[in-house]
Scaffold this active site. Structure first.
Site, PDB file in Angstrom:
ATOM      1  N   VAL A 144      38.265   2.272  23.850  1.00 36.62           N
ATOM      2  CA  VAL A 144      37.298   2.289  22.745  1.00 36.62           C
ATOM      3  C   VAL A 144      37.895   1.611  21.512  1.00 36.62           C
ATOM      4  CG1 VAL A 144      36.096   4.361  23.526  1.00 36.62           C
ATOM      5  CG2 VAL A 144      38.041   4.594  21.973  1.00 36.62           C
TER       6      VAL A 144
ATOM      7  N   ALA B  88      45.391   8.427  23.753  1.00 37.90           N
ATOM      8  CA  ALA B  88      44.509   7.586  24.566  1.00 37.90           C
ATOM      9  C   ALA B  88      44.967   6.135  24.586  1.00 37.90           C
ATOM     10  CB  ALA B  88      43.074   7.682  24.047  1.00 37.90           C
TER      11      ALA B  88
ATOM     12  N   ALA C 262      45.102   3.015  27.631  1.00 32.47           N
ATOM     13  CA  ALA C 262      44.083   1.977  27.403  1.00 32.47           C
ATOM     14  C   ALA C 262      42.686   2.601  27.398  1.00 32.47           C
ATOM     15  CB  ALA C 262      44.160   0.847  28.443  1.00 32.47           C
ATOM     16  N   LYS C 263      42.619   3.879  27.014  1.00 29.63           N
ATOM     17  CA  LYS C 263      41.302   4.470  26.803  1.00 29.63           C
ATOM     18  C   LYS C 263      40.891   4.228  25.361  1.00 29.63           C
ATOM     19  CE  LYS C 263      41.984   8.139  30.200  1.00 29.63           C
ATOM     20  NZ  LYS C 263      42.575   9.495  30.298  1.00 29.63           N
ATOM     21  N   ALA C 264      41.894   3.891  24.526  1.00 29.72           N
ATOM     22  CA  ALA C 264      41.628   3.467  23.155  1.00 29.72           C
ATOM     23  C   ALA C 264      42.485   2.225  22.927  1.00 29.72           C
ATOM     24  CB  ALA C 264      41.984   4.561  22.153  1.00 29.72           C
TER      25      ALA C 264
END
Lengths: 130, 314
Positions: B250, B274, B278-280
């Site tokens: 994100v 995160a 690599a979720k953020a």
């Protein structure tokens, strides 16, 4: 006519119900009071008459469910044919073959009278008489 | 904004506007006050950014806790692109859609509450009569859906339910009317899921658990930027972040939680964590606010909407 509709709350242990399309004998009923799950419910456990499979269903006590119409009939053994026995219905004189249940194998002889049930188009030998 | 190396003390005055209150939080700029300010600023930027799509993740008793209108409004205003939530919030939205309510001030004698058919969620109460009506109504809706299809994705299922609701205040109805998909990967674990199970005993209506991934992934890839607004934690938090994995994460996120980080669980994890997954994205703007979402989200949202209106972000 092989089945009829009744309210779940009228079911009793030892009577019959149709579960998964199979005529089944009720072995236990447990009920839950109304709550988060909604209205009062019954969990009905039963064993298939013809396939001996255990099944269960959970339904509100005020809903409808199908029960099989069980016809208890008398027949006479005409002949023993391996794993099946040939019977004649003592009322209609219809003859047919049905499997021999293990527990009755020793008692079946030509001429012996038996009780069998007819439910949803299937027949099952129950006990011998006399 | 005053000198940002100085903690300025909060000034409160009578009849203060929310926007002034938030500004005071920013002048202080530290601890929870600082987080509230930064979350408000970030939320207003997310709302104003025409290239950014907001994923709202809702966990915990938000509907029972009084947040139903806020969420439905955000949908109707077109501020939210995607909602990710628990089966429970859907159930409680439906409970009210069918005429039920959530209650307060019934004490804490839990055994007595059980005997009177009441369930307790903190200091919120439900009545089993409302659930009996829910059971009745939802079964009519399930019949209708099952008469048209035997298998459906979870999002589609929720959409179909939404088309059958008449309550204008319903989140599920608002989402269906405004084409905002609702994802609920844990839907089975709820009273809605329970009713679906019991319904399936006599008639087939199967939920395809995998089917939603493709549509959600498409939304992520078709979005220039994605911002996550995360209330609480749980499945919805992970689903909101993980759905952005393939695209690198994100671009911005706000979380309001009281979960602790020491256990290592995702719910209590700081958003910065995160980035390692690599979720953020690296460099993404992330703010975690520690506290009760039923207090802080209305406050932050009110402040953000004021900022958006005032054009301060230009």
């Amino acid at each position: 006519m092989s089945k009829k509709v009744v309210e779940v709350k009228t079911l009793k242990v030892g009577k019959y119900v149709i579960l998964g399309g199979e005529a089944s004998k009720i072995t236990s009923i447990s009920t839950s009071s109304p709550g988060k799950h909604g209205s009062a419910k019954a969990r009905v456990e039963a064993v298939g008459i013809f396939d001996t499979q255990k099944r269960s269903i959970v339904k509100p006590v005020d809903t409808k469910i199908d029960i099989p119409i069980i016809d208890k009939r008398t027949g006479q053994v005409l002949a023993l044919m391996g794993s099946d026995v040939q019977l004649m219905d003592l009322e209609t004189y219809e003859t047919f073959e049905i499997p021999i249940p293990d527990d009755l194998r020793d008692q079946l002889l030509e001429g012996v009278e038996v009780e069998y049930i007819l439910a949803m188009g299937n027949k099952k030998l129950m006990i011998t008489k006399g | 904004m005053k000198d940002d190396h100085q903690v300025n003390h909060v000034k409160i005055s009578k009849g203060m506007k929310i926007s002034d209150f938030i500004e005071e939080m920013g002048n202080t700029g530290v601890l929870g006050a600082g987080r509230v300010y930064r979350a408000t600023k970030l939320l207003s930027e997310m709302i104003e950014d025409p290239e950014l799509n907001i994923f709202l993740s809702v966990a915990g008793p938000m509907v029972p806790g009084g947040m139903r209108d806020i969420i439905a409004d955000l949908i109707k205003k077109g501020i939210i692109k995607v909602i990710i939530t628990s089966g429970a919030n859907l159930t409680h939205d439906l409970l009210e859609s069918f005429g039920g309510s959530h209650y307060r001030n019934y004490g804490f004698d839990d055994e007595k509450l059980h005997d009177s058919g009441m369930g307790r969620i903190g200091d919120i109460y439900t009545k089993s009569e409302d659930f009996e009506i829910f059971e009745n109504e939802i079964n009519h809706i399930l019949e209708k859906i099952a008469s048209e299809t035997e298998i459906t994705s979870i999002q589609e299922f929720i959409y179909h339910v939404g088309t059958q609701i008449t309550d204008e205040n319903s989140i599920i109805k608002a989402a269906a009317d405004n084409n905002v998909p609702i994802y609920a990967p844990g839907i089975i674990d709820s009273m809605l899921g329970l009713q679906l199970w019991m319904f399936n005993q006599s008639k087939k209506l199967c939920l395809d658990a995998v089917a939603d991934m493709h549509q959600l992934s498409d939304i992520v890839f078709e979005s220039e930027k994605v911002g996550a607004v995360i209330l609480g934690g749980g499945l919805p938090k992970h689903y909101a972040l993980a759905s952005n994995l393939l695209k690198g994460g994100v671009d911005a996120a706000i979380q309001i939680t009281m979960d602790r980080s020491e256990t290592g669980s995702l719910s209590g994890a700081p958003l910065e964590e995160a980035k390692s997954w690599a979720k953020a994205r690296a460099g993404s703007n992330l703010v975690t606010v520690i506290g009760d979402a039923t207090v802080l989200f209305p406050l932050i949202l009110a402040g953000a909407l004021d900022l958006v209106d005032s054009g301060e972000n230009e």
